[in-house]
Design a protein around this motif. Structure first.
Motif, PDB file in Angstrom:
ATOM      1  N   ILE A   1     -13.241  49.916 -16.957  1.00 20.02           N
ATOM      2  CA  ILE A   1     -13.400  48.470 -17.298  1.00 20.02           C
ATOM      3  C   ILE A   1     -12.250  47.626 -17.743  1.00 20.02           C
ATOM      4  O   ILE A   1     -11.901  46.695 -17.216  1.00 20.02           O
ATOM      5  CB  ILE A   1     -14.246  48.425 -18.495  1.00 20.02           C
ATOM      6  CG1 ILE A   1     -15.859  48.989 -18.113  1.00 20.02           C
ATOM      7  CG2 ILE A   1     -14.687  47.009 -19.145  1.00 20.02           C
ATOM      8  CD1 ILE A   1     -16.634  49.147 -19.233  1.00 20.02           C
ATOM      9  N   ILE A   2     -11.190  48.205 -18.489  1.00 18.08           N
ATOM     10  CA  ILE A   2     -10.188  47.663 -18.732  1.00 18.08           C
ATOM     11  C   ILE A   2      -9.065  47.318 -17.452  1.00 18.08           C
ATOM     12  O   ILE A   2      -8.566  46.369 -17.157  1.00 18.08           O
ATOM     13  CB  ILE A   2      -9.352  48.420 -19.843  1.00 18.08           C
ATOM     14  CG1 ILE A   2     -10.097  48.576 -21.073  1.00 18.08           C
ATOM     15  CG2 ILE A   2      -7.837  48.109 -19.870  1.00 18.08           C
ATOM     16  CD1 ILE A   2      -9.552  49.298 -22.364  1.00 18.08           C
ATOM     17  N   GLU A   3      -9.114  48.367 -16.635  1.00 17.89           N
ATOM     18  CA  GLU A   3      -8.504  48.396 -15.373  1.00 17.89           C
ATOM     19  C   GLU A   3      -8.977  47.186 -14.562  1.00 17.89           C
ATOM     20  O   GLU A   3      -8.477  46.248 -13.799  1.00 17.89           O
ATOM     21  CB  GLU A   3      -8.488  49.665 -14.517  1.00 17.89           C
ATOM     22  CG  GLU A   3      -7.708  49.605 -13.422  1.00 17.89           C
ATOM     23  CD  GLU A   3      -7.657  50.845 -12.643  1.00 17.89           C
ATOM     24  OE1 GLU A   3      -8.109  51.010 -11.425  1.00 17.89           O
ATOM     25  OE2 GLU A   3      -7.569  52.041 -13.230  1.00 17.89           O
ATOM     26  N   GLU A   4     -10.495  47.043 -14.485  1.00 19.22           N
ATOM     27  CA  GLU A   4     -11.154  45.979 -13.821  1.00 19.22           C
ATOM     28  C   GLU A   4     -10.811  44.628 -14.295  1.00 19.22           C
ATOM     29  O   GLU A   4     -10.795  43.675 -13.514  1.00 19.22           O
ATOM     30  CB  GLU A   4     -12.676  46.290 -13.792  1.00 19.22           C
ATOM     31  CG  GLU A   4     -13.039  47.477 -12.867  1.00 19.22           C
ATOM     32  CD  GLU A   4     -14.595  47.591 -13.056  1.00 19.22           C
ATOM     33  OE1 GLU A   4     -15.443  47.016 -13.730  1.00 19.22           O
ATOM     34  OE2 GLU A   4     -15.126  48.900 -12.449  1.00 19.22           O
ATOM     35  N   GLU A   5     -10.625  44.617 -15.495  1.00 15.99           N
ATOM     36  CA  GLU A   5     -10.220  43.257 -16.377  1.00 15.99           C
ATOM     37  C   GLU A   5      -8.543  42.867 -16.004  1.00 15.99           C
ATOM     38  O   GLU A   5      -8.402  41.862 -16.095  1.00 15.99           O
ATOM     39  CB  GLU A   5     -10.637  43.222 -17.741  1.00 15.99           C
ATOM     40  CG  GLU A   5     -11.998  43.331 -18.166  1.00 15.99           C
ATOM     41  CD  GLU A   5     -12.967  42.227 -17.742  1.00 15.99           C
ATOM     42  OE1 GLU A   5     -12.128  40.935 -17.916  1.00 15.99           O
ATOM     43  OE2 GLU A   5     -13.727  42.297 -17.338  1.00 15.99           O
ATOM     44  N   ASN A   6      -7.823  44.069 -15.393  1.00 17.84           N
ATOM     45  CA  ASN A   6      -6.643  43.610 -15.067  1.00 17.84           C
ATOM     46  C   ASN A   6      -5.847  43.171 -16.428  1.00 17.84           C
ATOM     47  O   ASN A   6      -5.103  42.088 -16.204  1.00 17.84           O
ATOM     48  CB  ASN A   6      -6.318  42.763 -13.827  1.00 17.84           C
ATOM     49  CG  ASN A   6      -5.245  42.877 -12.998  1.00 17.84           C
ATOM     50  OD1 ASN A   6      -4.296  43.793 -13.482  1.00 17.84           O
ATOM     51  ND2 ASN A   6      -4.576  41.690 -12.642  1.00 17.84           N
ATOM     52  N   ASP A   7      -6.036  43.920 -17.489  1.00 17.24           N
ATOM     53  CA  ASP A   7      -5.433  43.479 -18.811  1.00 17.24           C
ATOM     54  C   ASP A   7      -5.184  44.617 -19.514  1.00 17.24           C
ATOM     55  O   ASP A   7      -6.096  45.074 -20.337  1.00 17.24           O
ATOM     56  CB  ASP A   7      -6.113  42.317 -19.629  1.00 17.24           C
ATOM     57  CG  ASP A   7      -5.396  41.787 -20.846  1.00 17.24           C
ATOM     58  OD1 ASP A   7      -4.385  42.310 -20.983  1.00 17.24           O
ATOM     59  OD2 ASP A   7      -5.898  40.923 -21.251  1.00 17.24           O
ATOM     60  N   SER A   8      -4.092  45.261 -19.477  1.00 19.94           N
ATOM     61  CA  SER A   8      -3.876  46.610 -20.184  1.00 19.94           C
ATOM     62  C   SER A   8      -3.723  46.378 -21.500  1.00 19.94           C
ATOM     63  O   SER A   8      -3.667  47.355 -22.136  1.00 19.94           O
ATOM     64  CB  SER A   8      -2.444  47.116 -19.642  1.00 19.94           C
ATOM     65  OG  SER A   8      -1.270  46.216 -19.795  1.00 19.94           O
TER      66      SER A   8
END
Length: 122
Positions: free
Chosen positions: A15-22
């Protein structure tokens, strides 16, 4: 301290990868309500607040405020896939009762008692 199962960790990383915000982490907290007194709440965010306990587990940051900490300390967050779909669930050793779907709970001291008793289960 809250822990994450491997399944929950993997799902959160996706989910965090899909949001593109580490910089995102999972805020876990309790709110009054539900048929058993408290409801579990989770949201992705990168805001650290005064009094937060911050934990990093396998590359996933968890934020828990001091109020919620006492009610969910020792809990485990899991991600479960079923025929009805997937979702996060909380296994909380502090809960002495919960509603049928497990989204709300009460503690031994009854501190979770809220005036509104609408259940999140449908």
């Amino acid at each position: 301290m809250i822990t994450l199962t491997d399944s929950a960790t993997d799902q959160l990383k996706k989910i965090i990868e899909e949001e593109n915000d580490s910089t995102l982490g999972l805020r876990v907290f309790v709110a009054g309500g539900g048929c058993s007194g408290f409801q579990y709440q989770m949201v992705l965010e990168n805001e650290i607040r005064d009094g937060d306990e911050i934990t990093e587990l396998n590359g996933v940051k968890l934020y828990v405020d001091s109020f919620s900490q006492k009610y969910i300390d020792g809990a485990e967050i899991d991600f479960v896939n079923s025929l009805m779909g997937g979702g996060f669930t909380v296994h909380n050793p502090n809960a002495v009762s919960s509603c049928g779907c497990g989204s709300s709970f009460d503690t031994a001291d009854g501190a979770g008692k809220a005036s509104s008793r609408s259940c999140a289960c449908s």
